[in-house]
Write a protein that holds these residues in place. Structure first.
Motif, PDB file in Angstrom:
ATOM      1  N   GLU A 242     -42.661   8.262  17.018  1.00  0.00           N
ATOM      2  CA  GLU A 242     -42.993   9.681  17.121  1.00  0.00           C
ATOM      3  C   GLU A 242     -41.732  10.468  16.791  1.00  0.00           C
ATOM      4  OE1 GLU A 242     -44.876  10.739  20.829  1.00  0.00           O
ATOM      5  OE2 GLU A 242     -45.852   8.779  21.006  1.00  0.00           O
ATOM      6  N   CYS A 243     -41.856  11.402  15.851  1.00  0.00           N
ATOM      7  CA  CYS A 243     -40.665  12.104  15.348  1.00  0.00           C
ATOM      8  C   CYS A 243     -40.809  13.623  15.366  1.00  0.00           C
ATOM      9  CB  CYS A 243     -40.424  11.712  13.883  1.00  0.00           C
ATOM     10  SG  CYS A 243     -40.133   9.963  13.619  1.00  0.00           S
ATOM     11  N   ARG A 244     -39.668  14.262  15.611  1.00  0.00           N
ATOM     12  CA  ARG A 244     -39.578  15.724  15.442  1.00  0.00           C
ATOM     13  C   ARG A 244     -38.520  16.006  14.381  1.00  0.00           C
ATOM     14  NH1 ARG A 244     -39.776  16.849  21.318  1.00  0.00           N
ATOM     15  NH2 ARG A 244     -41.999  16.824  21.798  1.00  0.00           N
ATOM     16  N   LEU A 245     -38.757  17.028  13.599  1.00  0.00           N
ATOM     17  CA  LEU A 245     -37.841  17.361  12.503  1.00  0.00           C
ATOM     18  C   LEU A 245     -36.461  17.728  13.054  1.00  0.00           C
ATOM     19  CD1 LEU A 245     -37.894  17.586   9.410  1.00  0.00           C
ATOM     20  CD2 LEU A 245     -38.443  20.010   9.685  1.00  0.00           C
ATOM     21  N   ALA A 246     -35.414  17.076  12.528  1.00  0.00           N
ATOM     22  CA  ALA A 246     -34.055  17.344  12.997  1.00  0.00           C
ATOM     23  C   ALA A 246     -33.302  18.210  11.997  1.00  0.00           C
ATOM     24  CB  ALA A 246     -33.305  16.025  13.188  1.00  0.00           C
ATOM     25  N   ASP A 247     -33.650  18.131  10.727  1.00  0.00           N
ATOM     26  CA  ASP A 247     -32.945  18.919   9.720  1.00  0.00           C
ATOM     27  C   ASP A 247     -33.864  19.146   8.527  1.00  0.00           C
ATOM     28  OD1 ASP A 247     -31.029  19.823   7.669  1.00  0.00           O
ATOM     29  OD2 ASP A 247     -29.521  19.212   9.143  1.00  0.00           O
TER      30      ASP A 247
ATOM     31  N   LYS B 170     -35.787  13.033  14.066  1.00  0.00           N
ATOM     32  CA  LYS B 170     -35.291  12.456  15.309  1.00  0.00           C
ATOM     33  C   LYS B 170     -36.459  11.714  15.951  1.00  0.00           C
ATOM     34  CE  LYS B 170     -33.750  14.137  19.797  1.00  0.00           C
ATOM     35  NZ  LYS B 170     -33.276  15.365  20.484  1.00  0.00           N
ATOM     36  N   VAL B 171     -36.240  10.469  16.284  1.00  0.00           N
ATOM     37  CA  VAL B 171     -37.296   9.683  16.930  1.00  0.00           C
ATOM     38  C   VAL B 171     -37.300  10.063  18.408  1.00  0.00           C
ATOM     39  CG1 VAL B 171     -38.123   7.370  17.504  1.00  0.00           C
ATOM     40  CG2 VAL B 171     -37.017   7.788  15.282  1.00  0.00           C
ATOM     41  N   VAL B 172     -38.418  10.612  18.874  1.00  0.00           N
ATOM     42  CA  VAL B 172     -38.483  11.061  20.267  1.00  0.00           C
ATOM     43  C   VAL B 172     -39.225  10.064  21.165  1.00  0.00           C
ATOM     44  CG1 VAL B 172     -38.141  13.511  19.781  1.00  0.00           C
ATOM     45  CG2 VAL B 172     -40.471  12.570  19.748  1.00  0.00           C
ATOM     46  N   LYS B 173     -39.931   9.128  20.545  1.00  0.00           N
ATOM     47  CA  LYS B 173     -40.627   8.078  21.315  1.00  0.00           C
ATOM     48  C   LYS B 173     -40.945   6.931  20.361  1.00  0.00           C
ATOM     49  CE  LYS B 173     -43.131   6.210  24.638  1.00  0.00           C
ATOM     50  NZ  LYS B 173     -42.440   5.664  25.824  1.00  0.00           N
ATOM     51  N   ALA B 174     -40.622   5.720  20.767  1.00  0.00           N
ATOM     52  CA  ALA B 174     -40.887   4.545  19.933  1.00  0.00           C
ATOM     53  C   ALA B 174     -41.842   3.596  20.637  1.00  0.00           C
ATOM     54  CB  ALA B 174     -39.575   3.818  19.632  1.00  0.00           C
ATOM     55  N   HIS B 175     -42.779   3.034  19.879  1.00  0.00           N
ATOM     56  CA  HIS B 175     -43.714   2.024  20.397  1.00  0.00           C
ATOM     57  C   HIS B 175     -43.567   0.810  19.480  1.00  0.00           C
ATOM     58  CE1 HIS B 175     -46.164   5.396  22.234  1.00  0.00           C
ATOM     59  NE2 HIS B 175     -45.619   6.043  21.223  1.00  0.00           N
ATOM     60  N   VAL B 176     -43.269  -0.345  20.027  1.00  0.00           N
ATOM     61  CA  VAL B 176     -43.101  -1.539  19.183  1.00  0.00           C
ATOM     62  C   VAL B 176     -43.783  -2.723  19.851  1.00  0.00           C
ATOM     63  CG1 VAL B 176     -41.450  -3.061  18.013  1.00  0.00           C
ATOM     64  CG2 VAL B 176     -40.863  -0.661  18.378  1.00  0.00           C
ATOM     65  N   ALA B 177     -44.530  -3.508  19.067  1.00  0.00           N
ATOM     66  CA  ALA B 177     -45.185  -4.702  19.604  1.00  0.00           C
ATOM     67  C   ALA B 177     -44.116  -5.676  20.091  1.00  0.00           C
ATOM     68  CB  ALA B 177     -46.049  -5.358  18.519  1.00  0.00           C
ATOM     69  N   THR B 178     -44.424  -6.450  21.128  1.00  0.00           N
ATOM     70  CA  THR B 178     -43.415  -7.358  21.681  1.00  0.00           C
ATOM     71  C   THR B 178     -43.347  -8.675  20.914  1.00  0.00           C
ATOM     72  OG1 THR B 178     -45.077  -8.016  23.282  1.00  0.00           O
ATOM     73  CG2 THR B 178     -43.447  -6.397  24.000  1.00  0.00           C
ATOM     74  N   SER B 179     -44.363  -8.990  20.139  1.00  0.00           N
ATOM     75  CA  SER B 179     -44.283 -10.187  19.311  1.00  0.00           C
ATOM     76  C   SER B 179     -45.132  -9.977  18.063  1.00  0.00           C
ATOM     77  CB  SER B 179     -44.776 -11.425  20.084  1.00  0.00           C
ATOM     78  OG  SER B 179     -46.199 -11.393  20.156  1.00  0.00           O
ATOM     79  N   PRO B 180     -44.873 -10.651  16.911  1.00  0.00           N
ATOM     80  CA  PRO B 180     -43.741 -11.548  16.746  1.00  0.00           C
ATOM     81  C   PRO B 180     -42.424 -10.761  16.691  1.00  0.00           C
ATOM     82  CG  PRO B 180     -44.795 -11.175  14.642  1.00  0.00           C
ATOM     83  CD  PRO B 180     -45.630 -10.473  15.657  1.00  0.00           C
ATOM     84  N   LYS B 181     -41.309 -11.463  16.874  1.00  0.00           N
ATOM     85  CA  LYS B 181     -40.016 -10.786  16.855  1.00  0.00           C
ATOM     86  C   LYS B 181     -39.740 -10.231  15.453  1.00  0.00           C
ATOM     87  CE  LYS B 181     -35.184 -11.308  18.175  1.00  0.00           C
ATOM     88  NZ  LYS B 181     -34.134 -12.226  18.641  1.00  0.00           N
TER      89      LYS B 181
END
Lengths: 149, 149
Positions: free
Chosen positions: B89-94, B107-118
């Motif tokens: 999730e991003c908001r404009l920084a410039d 600017k990344v304001v929130k990140a969601h990432v699967a735990t696998s596969p690495k």
């Protein structure tokens, strides 16, 4: 120096964006000269990529230490690295974001690329000391609209 | 939309640069809202990646047409794509380089990432309708100076 964060920005003329940390020995040299060569290594240079990224040009001559050959460029004063698959001679196109983000926007003024292999094995930095090696290619050209190719 | 040119710019806060062509249906929506979600697909979504990049949101509902699930984001109004490996999730920084180069700095304001596969199998656009599929990982951490990790 070894550089891991970069992107294409435009085709004609070719523009490339690169991040350079202001703590790097190269930062001021590049910023002042407004020129550079971006050299693309393949996996046969993995050892050199890591060692170059973990040493400083303020202390050693990296060409000499790592056995690389400097070749005179055609349109800039910085040298090419002969052992690399591709070399892009660049002039600074936009400096507005250098001081705030370390972002240099380059115009490629001369490109040198090996004619084979078509898809060389390249290194892509994942962070934390881990690289991704380029895998197989997938040609989906037939599914593209002509205007998108 | 499918997006192929992007780069990391900074870790804290995480900044990402993205190129968006001003002819894209998404361009004005993103520029005006000053928000977006960057979704990272894996190779099981290859077909969708190509079809999304070769159609326009002005004509079809891409979530519906391509069977993707919109999930509410936590900090921006744009939705996440549930089927993707990671969502930022991003908001404009410039916005200074948007009109000249199509370059958005987020600017990344929130990140969601699967735990696998690495190390998921990801797609990397080579141009001309050809993708590179991520290959094997090479851990060279021991050869790095601690400050470079």
């Amino acid at each position: 120096m070894t550089m891991g964060w970069h992107m294409m920005l435009q085709f004609t003329p070719a523009l490339v964006g690169c991040y350079i940390w202001d703590g790097n020995h190269s930062f001021e040299m590049i910023r002042r000269s407004k020129e550079c060569v971006i050299n693309v290594p393949t996996t046969d240079l993995t050892e050199e990529v890591v060692r170059i990224g973990n040493s400083s040009g303020a202390e050693i001559d990296k060409f000499k230490t790592f056995g690389l050959t400097a070749v005179r460029a055609r349109r800039v004063r910085a040298p090419l690295i002969k052992e690399c698959y591709a070399n892009f001679e660049c002039r600074l196109a936009d400096e507005r974001l250098i001081l705030k983000y370390g972002l240099f926007i380059w115009k490629v003024v001369k490109a040198h690329v090996a004619t084979s292999p078509k898809y060389p094995e390249t290194l892509h930095y994942r962070g934390e000391g881990v690289f991704m090696i380029s895998g197989r290619s997938l040609n989906l050209r037939k599914q593209f609209k002509p205007g998108n190719l």
